[in-house]
Design a protein around this motif. Structure first.
Motif, PDB file in Angstrom:
ATOM      1  N   LEU A   1       0.850  -1.186   0.000  1.00 47.71           N
ATOM      2  CA  LEU A   1       0.000   0.000   0.000  1.00 47.71           C
ATOM      3  C   LEU A   1       0.887   1.237   0.000  1.00 47.71           C
ATOM      4  CD1 LEU A   1      -2.643  -1.083   2.705  1.00 47.71           C
ATOM      5  CD2 LEU A   1      -2.909  -1.169   0.210  1.00 47.71           C
ATOM      6  N   PRO A   2       0.326   2.419  -0.321  1.00 45.86           N
ATOM      7  CA  PRO A   2       1.157   3.633  -0.265  1.00 45.86           C
ATOM      8  C   PRO A   2       1.816   3.842   1.098  1.00 45.86           C
ATOM      9  CG  PRO A   2      -0.910   4.096  -1.381  1.00 45.86           C
ATOM     10  CD  PRO A   2      -1.012   2.693  -0.863  1.00 45.86           C
ATOM     11  N   GLU A   3       1.175   3.373   2.172  1.00 44.13           N
ATOM     12  CA  GLU A   3       1.769   3.458   3.502  1.00 44.13           C
ATOM     13  C   GLU A   3       1.564   2.124   4.203  1.00 44.13           C
ATOM     14  OE1 GLU A   3       1.687   6.309   7.482  1.00 44.13           O
ATOM     15  OE2 GLU A   3      -0.167   6.000   6.354  1.00 44.13           O
ATOM     16  N   THR A   4       2.603   1.655   4.875  1.00 46.86           N
ATOM     17  CA  THR A   4       2.483   0.409   5.628  1.00 46.86           C
ATOM     18  C   THR A   4       1.342   0.533   6.636  1.00 46.86           C
ATOM     19  OG1 THR A   4       4.854   0.018   5.416  1.00 46.86           O
ATOM     20  CG2 THR A   4       3.683  -1.208   7.130  1.00 46.86           C
ATOM     21  N   THR A   5       0.471  -0.460   6.646  1.00 48.11           N
ATOM     22  CA  THR A   5      -0.716  -0.427   7.494  1.00 48.11           C
ATOM     23  C   THR A   5      -0.720  -1.639   8.420  1.00 48.11           C
ATOM     24  OG1 THR A   5      -1.971   0.732   5.793  1.00 48.11           O
ATOM     25  CG2 THR A   5      -3.237  -0.379   7.507  1.00 48.11           C
ATOM     26  N   TYR A   6      -1.079  -1.393   9.679  1.00 48.47           N
ATOM     27  CA  TYR A   6      -1.113  -2.451  10.688  1.00 48.47           C
ATOM     28  C   TYR A   6      -2.548  -2.658  11.155  1.00 48.47           C
ATOM     29  CZ  TYR A   6       3.813  -1.129  10.802  1.00 48.47           C
ATOM     30  OH  TYR A   6       5.105  -0.830  10.452  1.00 48.47           O
ATOM     31  N   TYR A   7      -2.872  -3.901  11.511  1.00 50.71           N
ATOM     32  CA  TYR A   7      -4.218  -4.197  11.996  1.00 50.71           C
ATOM     33  C   TYR A   7      -4.139  -5.313  13.046  1.00 50.71           C
ATOM     34  CZ  TYR A   7      -3.925  -8.237   8.857  1.00 50.71           C
ATOM     35  OH  TYR A   7      -3.538  -9.403   8.226  1.00 50.71           O
ATOM     36  N   ALA A   8      -5.140  -5.334  13.919  1.00 52.27           N
ATOM     37  CA  ALA A   8      -5.186  -6.338  14.983  1.00 52.27           C
ATOM     38  C   ALA A   8      -5.663  -7.660  14.405  1.00 52.27           C
ATOM     39  CB  ALA A   8      -6.108  -5.873  16.103  1.00 52.27           C
ATOM     40  N   VAL A   9      -4.846  -8.702  14.523  1.00 51.73           N
ATOM     41  CA  VAL A   9      -5.218 -10.038  14.060  1.00 51.73           C
ATOM     42  C   VAL A   9      -5.971 -10.774  15.166  1.00 51.73           C
ATOM     43  CG1 VAL A   9      -4.347 -12.262  13.244  1.00 51.73           C
ATOM     44  CG2 VAL A   9      -3.269 -10.140  12.478  1.00 51.73           C
ATOM     45  N   ASP A  10      -5.406 -10.802  16.342  1.00 50.24           N
ATOM     46  CA  ASP A  10      -6.016 -11.486  17.491  1.00 50.24           C
ATOM     47  C   ASP A  10      -6.357 -10.431  18.540  1.00 50.24           C
ATOM     48  OD1 ASP A  10      -6.717 -13.028  19.672  1.00 50.24           O
ATOM     49  OD2 ASP A  10      -5.159 -14.530  19.334  1.00 50.24           O
ATOM     50  N   ARG A  11      -7.558  -9.860  18.437  1.00 48.41           N
ATOM     51  CA  ARG A  11      -7.962  -8.789  19.342  1.00 48.41           C
ATOM     52  C   ARG A  11      -8.082  -9.291  20.774  1.00 48.41           C
ATOM     53  NH1 ARG A  11      -9.702  -4.463  16.146  1.00 48.41           N
ATOM     54  NH2 ARG A  11     -10.565  -3.450  18.005  1.00 48.41           N
ATOM     55  N   PHE A  12      -8.504 -10.525  20.920  1.00 48.50           N
ATOM     56  CA  PHE A  12      -8.651 -11.090  22.267  1.00 48.50           C
ATOM     57  C   PHE A  12      -7.307 -11.121  22.981  1.00 48.50           C
ATOM     58  CE2 PHE A  12     -11.934 -13.964  24.393  1.00 48.50           C
ATOM     59  CZ  PHE A  12     -11.400 -13.760  25.649  1.00 48.50           C
ATOM     60  N   GLN A  13      -6.289 -11.630  22.301  1.00 51.94           N
ATOM     61  CA  GLN A  13      -4.979 -11.726  22.930  1.00 51.94           C
ATOM     62  C   GLN A  13      -4.339 -10.354  23.107  1.00 51.94           C
ATOM     63  OE1 GLN A  13      -0.849 -14.369  22.481  1.00 51.94           O
ATOM     64  NE2 GLN A  13      -2.617 -14.867  21.222  1.00 51.94           N
ATOM     65  N   LEU A  14      -4.584  -9.445  22.164  1.00 51.67           N
ATOM     66  CA  LEU A  14      -4.061  -8.086  22.297  1.00 51.67           C
ATOM     67  C   LEU A  14      -4.680  -7.369  23.495  1.00 51.67           C
ATOM     68  CD1 LEU A  14      -3.735  -6.463  18.749  1.00 51.67           C
ATOM     69  CD2 LEU A  14      -1.920  -6.850  20.426  1.00 51.67           C
ATOM     70  N   SER A  15      -5.907  -7.740  23.862  1.00 51.96           N
ATOM     71  CA  SER A  15      -6.555  -7.082  25.000  1.00 51.96           C
ATOM     72  C   SER A  15      -5.773  -7.311  26.293  1.00 51.96           C
ATOM     73  CB  SER A  15      -7.987  -7.588  25.159  1.00 51.96           C
ATOM     74  OG  SER A  15      -8.023  -8.948  25.570  1.00 51.96           O
ATOM     75  N   PHE A  16      -4.995  -8.389  26.366  1.00 51.04           N
ATOM     76  CA  PHE A  16      -4.141  -8.646  27.525  1.00 51.04           C
ATOM     77  C   PHE A  16      -3.158  -7.489  27.715  1.00 51.04           C
ATOM     78  CE2 PHE A  16      -0.403 -10.311  29.623  1.00 51.04           C
ATOM     79  CZ  PHE A  16      -0.904 -11.144  30.613  1.00 51.04           C
ATOM     80  N   TYR A  17      -2.605  -6.998  26.616  1.00 48.04           N
ATOM     81  CA  TYR A  17      -1.612  -5.918  26.689  1.00 48.04           C
ATOM     82  C   TYR A  17      -2.293  -4.561  26.880  1.00 48.04           C
ATOM     83  CZ  TYR A  17       1.276  -9.758  25.187  1.00 48.04           C
ATOM     84  OH  TYR A  17       1.895 -10.975  25.140  1.00 48.04           O
ATOM     85  N   ARG A  18      -3.477  -4.378  26.273  1.00 48.08           N
ATOM     86  CA  ARG A  18      -4.217  -3.140  26.509  1.00 48.08           C
ATOM     87  C   ARG A  18      -4.578  -2.989  27.980  1.00 48.08           C
ATOM     88  NH1 ARG A  18      -9.887  -3.990  25.051  1.00 48.08           N
ATOM     89  NH2 ARG A  18      -9.680  -4.965  27.103  1.00 48.08           N
ATOM     90  N   ASN A  19      -4.950  -4.097  28.622  1.00 54.29           N
ATOM     91  CA  ASN A  19      -5.367  -4.038  30.021  1.00 54.29           C
ATOM     92  C   ASN A  19      -4.225  -3.673  30.964  1.00 54.29           C
ATOM     93  OD1 ASN A  19      -7.975  -4.657  29.331  1.00 54.29           O
ATOM     94  ND2 ASN A  19      -7.791  -6.842  29.802  1.00 54.29           N
TER      95      ASN A  19
END
Length: 831
Positions: A505-523
């Motif tokens: 893409l014109p700019e590298t883009t990131y997205y959450a693959v495993d939102r459940f597991q990422l919530s561990f780090y958000r918390n």
């Protein structure tokens, strides 16, 4: 507090200490201190050690240094009481068995048993009865001593061999640095202060009680390594006997683990034995490590304190059996936690596998991963005796006006224990470091889009870092490296399984693959912003109605009531500031106004009431609250950020409450029938109900179905009398649950649940702060659909309960028939 400029250079801080095996390396600026705090250096205390394949000579040299005990590796002149010498275990066991408390308990149990046997006529009669009682008591005392000795030997740690601990340190360092390749980081200032405290405690023969948070099995390994490397006496680690597996169990016990049962039940001897062992450790100045949360946190945030072992520790000092002890709260943070995948499986309903050596060894693949670093922070230690005196003084000062009970009463002891537990949690939060992975996970889960470009990710991470510092938190930044480099390192640690990348893409883009597991780090960051999240979730009740700015304003009294309600339902989830609701709310509003997120409307002097104030708005001097023009112009990104932090918890509590509607007995159930439902089956059904709602679009967050948050919701409902729980002490008899009569919704003539009543009003109040999206709107159609599904799963529970009840009746009837046949058979034999 005025907003911090995200583009401003970070506050310079002194170096980290980095422990990577034999070397103690200085790394400049390991974390950014808040502007109001003094700079503190950091160190990495575990250096990457030599590998045989890479450098066989260096590898053999390191092994020989550890085995021979050269220099600091000898672990000879430790700060604290003597440990690791032949005969340590025998001395400890003898000391425990000599404690007056244990001796008295054995005598009491023997007397009770003799009295019971006397009532049963087992001791005969006549002149020889007293002699038989004495002999029988002696036999029971001897038997109880043998049992207590065996239990003590199984329980106590075995600090026996210095050669063992030298090799154990080397082995554990090798394993840890293969997984966490950047080592263990600590604050130089904190560890130097800890050494001074340890020296003073050793002179007074006082113990240091380390109270860490618990997110991983690596927690106790890292603390033991730090104490060994700094020359501080290793603590005895309170550990559940589920880890007492072959080979590994013996290794851990020799490294400092003391084994206790997961549940003591009504075993008076075992309970006294644990208290006696803790008394012995504290009386002799041996250090102790106990996890304040009990088990590991599966959600990433601090759990409520568990008061089991903490109660034993407090009782030792309260009773006067121990003069004093030093409390040291400890925070352990990770770039990535090894066990997060297994945590997610457990939270989604899969049973926790029993600990065994095979699984431990099969997890060896993690040892080749690059999981970043471990950050360990030590809060300033404090005296437990002084804490008790301060709390009792406050109770004495407040008793005349508040009606508090006597400081020595059981009620005051419970209050003191709770205050101690939450003070430790607050101390842990105060010294915790926010890792780059937590920053990335938080940003990805608090944006509305599917993904985020690299430049936007950098901007929001900078903004979040500034907000963390402004709230008094600490941010790891890796020696002042640019944000882009920190993000790249964080993404590398998280891996493509958690965060996906689109490069073409014109700019590298990131997205959450495993939102459940990422919530561990958000918390891991939510404790810093819980006050702002509660305020924004309360404001959202008006904002989601749409319309112009005037329509989205909320009066202070309305805001206060919704914040009070949300604080109430989440009291088991979060730790709030101690100043009180109204002062905290006022301070939070002023902070959000200063950050230009909201605008506050203050009443004109002519409209201010004089004399007695009639409500919270008069006390605060604020009449209404709305979004600022700047916040609206940015698309509510900061307002939404705070909401995104809390919305999954709102969803989970709403889910638990809606599921209770299905516990209304069907019309086919007799009106006088108080049917209780299996609690475990009910919990599993609530989770299945939530998964269905998510896939049908009526639940926004899949993480809302996690068992930990749903368990907290059910605990809330039980405490408030919404549900009645019949708990069983017998493992074979499951605990059971039913709706309280006054909270049970009625059914219409067709048997359907009617959306009204006390429980439905409670649900609607929670729903006011729920997130609405383009794929979901609350309304009559949604309510009907959700209630129909709740009724469906509820009827299945009642049908299952009816089957189990019928099976129980058949079994009972079978037992009666067998009993009658046996009686007839015995009668015929006698004839």
């Amino acid at each position: 507090m005025p907003p911090t400029d995200p583009e401003a250079p970070p506050q310079p801080s002194a170096p980290d200490l980095e422990i990577l095996g034999d070397q103690v390396t200085i790394h400049p600026g390991g974390y950014v201190e808040p502007p109001t705090q003094d700079d503190a250096p950091e160190r990495n205390l575990v250096e990457h050690m030599a590998r045989f394949r890479e450098s066989p000579l260096d590898f053999l040299r390191e092994v020989s240094l550890h085995v021979s005990g050269t220099g600091w590796r000898a672990y000879d002149e430790v700060i604290g009481q003597p440990i690791y010498y032949p005969g340590f275990s025998d001395n400890m066991k003898a000391a425990v068995m000599r404690t007056p408390m244990l001796q008295k308990r054995i005598e009491d149990l023997a007397d009770r048993r003799v009295a019971t046997e006397e009532k049963q006529g087992l001791l005969g009669g006549g002149s020889e009865k007293e002699e038989k009682k004495v002999l029988r008591k002696g036999e029971i005392v001897t038997s109880l001593h043998e049992v207590a000795t065996k239990l003590t030997d199984d329980m106590i740690c075995k600090f026996e061999s210095k050669r063992f601990i030298r090799g154990a340190y080397y082995l554990c360092t090798q394993l840890l640095t293969r997984a966490y390749h950047q080592g263990i980081h600590v604050s130089s200032e904190e560890v130097l202060r800890l050494r001074l405290v340890a020296e003073a405690a050793a002179k007074k023969k006082h113990s240091i009680i380390f109270l860490p948070c618990h997110r991983s099995h690596v927690d106790y390994v890292s603390l033991q390594l730090i104490c060994y490397r700094l020359g501080i006496a290793l603590p005895t680690v309170v550990a559940g006997d589920n880890l007492k597996m072959p080979v590994l169990g013996a290794f851990l016990q020799n490294a400092g683990a003391m084994w206790i049962r997961r549940s003591f039940g009504n075993d008076a001897l075992y309970t006294t034995l644990v208290q006696s062992y803790i008394d012995t450790l504290l009386q002799n100045g041996f250090n102790i490590e106990c996890f304040i949360e009990g088990g590991r946190s599966r959600t990433g945030k601090l759990l409520s304190p568990k008061f089991g072992i903490l109660s034993f520790l407090l009782d030792s000092v309260l009773s006067g059996r121990v003069g004093d002890a030093v409390i040291c709260p400890v925070s352990t943070q990770y770039d990535k936690v090894v066990e997060t995948e297994s945590y997610i499986s457990e939270l989604l309903g899969q049973p926790k596998p029993q600990e065994n050596l095979k699984d431990f060894l099969s997890a060896s693949s993690v040892l080749s991963l690059k999981l970043g670093r471990v950050d360990v922070r030590f809060h300033e230690p404090w005296s437990l005796r002084t804490f008790i005196a301060q709390q009792r003084s406050r109770v004495s000062d407040n008793r005349p006006s508040s009606g508090l009970s006597d400081p020595g009463s059981a009620e005051s002891r419970v209050r003191l224990l709770r205050t101690l537990g939450y003070k430790v949690l607050s101390n842990i939060n105060a010294v915790s470091v926010v890792m780059p992975t937590a920053l990335i996970g938080t940003v990805l889960l608090t944006l509305r889009g599917r993904g985020v470009g690299k430049s936007e990710l950098i901007r929001r991470v900078d903004w979040l870092s500034a907000r963390v510092r402004a709230k008094g938190g600490r941010v790891a930044h890796f020696a002042g490296a640019p944000t882009s480099v920190i993000i790249e390192r964080g993404l590398e640690v998280l891996g493509p399984e958690l965060v996906g990348t689109i490069d073409n893409l014109p700019e590298t883009t990131y997205y959450a693959v495993d939102r459940f597991q990422l919530s561990f780090y958000r918390n891991m960051t939510i404790h810093l912003f819980i006050s702002e999240a509660l305020v924004c979730a309360a404001m959202y009740t008006k904002v989601k109605q749409g319309g112009g700015p005037a329509n989205q304003c909320i009066s202070f009294d309305e805001l206060y009531e919704q914040v009070r309600f949300l604080s109430f339902i989440f009291r088991g989830e979060f730790i709030y500031p101690t100043a009180g609701l109204l002062p905290n709310l006022h301070r939070t509003l002023l902070g959000l106004e200063s950050d230009d997120v909201i605008t506050l409307t203050r009443p004109q002097p002519s409209n201010i009431r004089h004399g007695n104030q009639s409500g919270p708005s008069e006390s605060s001097g604020i009449s209404s609250i709305g979004l600022s023009i700047a916040e609206r112009n940015t698309g509510r990104e900061n307002f939404d950020f705070y909401n995104f932090l809390l919305w999954p918890f709102v969803e989970s509590t709403w889910l638990g409450a809606v599921a209770l509607m299905g516990l209304a007995p069907p019309l086919s159930t007799p009106t006088n029938d108080n049917t209780y439902l299996d609690l475990r089956q009910t919990s599993d059904t609530v989770q299945l109900f939530g998964k269905t709602l998510y896939h049908q679009g009526d639940l926004s967050y899949f993480e809302a179905v996690n068992k930990e948050t749903l368990r907290n919701a059910l605990q809330l409902f039980e405490e408030e009398g919404i549900i009645l729980v019949r708990k069983s002490q017998n493992r074979k008899t499951p605990s059971a649950v039913r709706l309280a009569p006054e909270w049970t919704p009625r059914r219409n003539s067709d048997g359907g649940i009617v959306a009204e009543g006390r429980l439905w009003d409670f649900i609607e109040k929670i729903a006011r702060s729920r997130k609405e999206g383009k794929n979901r709107r609350d309304g009559a159609t949604v309510s009907a659909r959700v209630l129909r599904l709740a009724d469906l799963v509820g009827r299945e529970l009642f049908a299952r309960a009816a089957v189990m009840e019928e099976e129980g009746r058949e079994k009972e009837e079978g037992r009666r028939k067998r009993g009658r046949r046996k009686s007839l058979g015995d009668g015929g034999a006698k004839l």
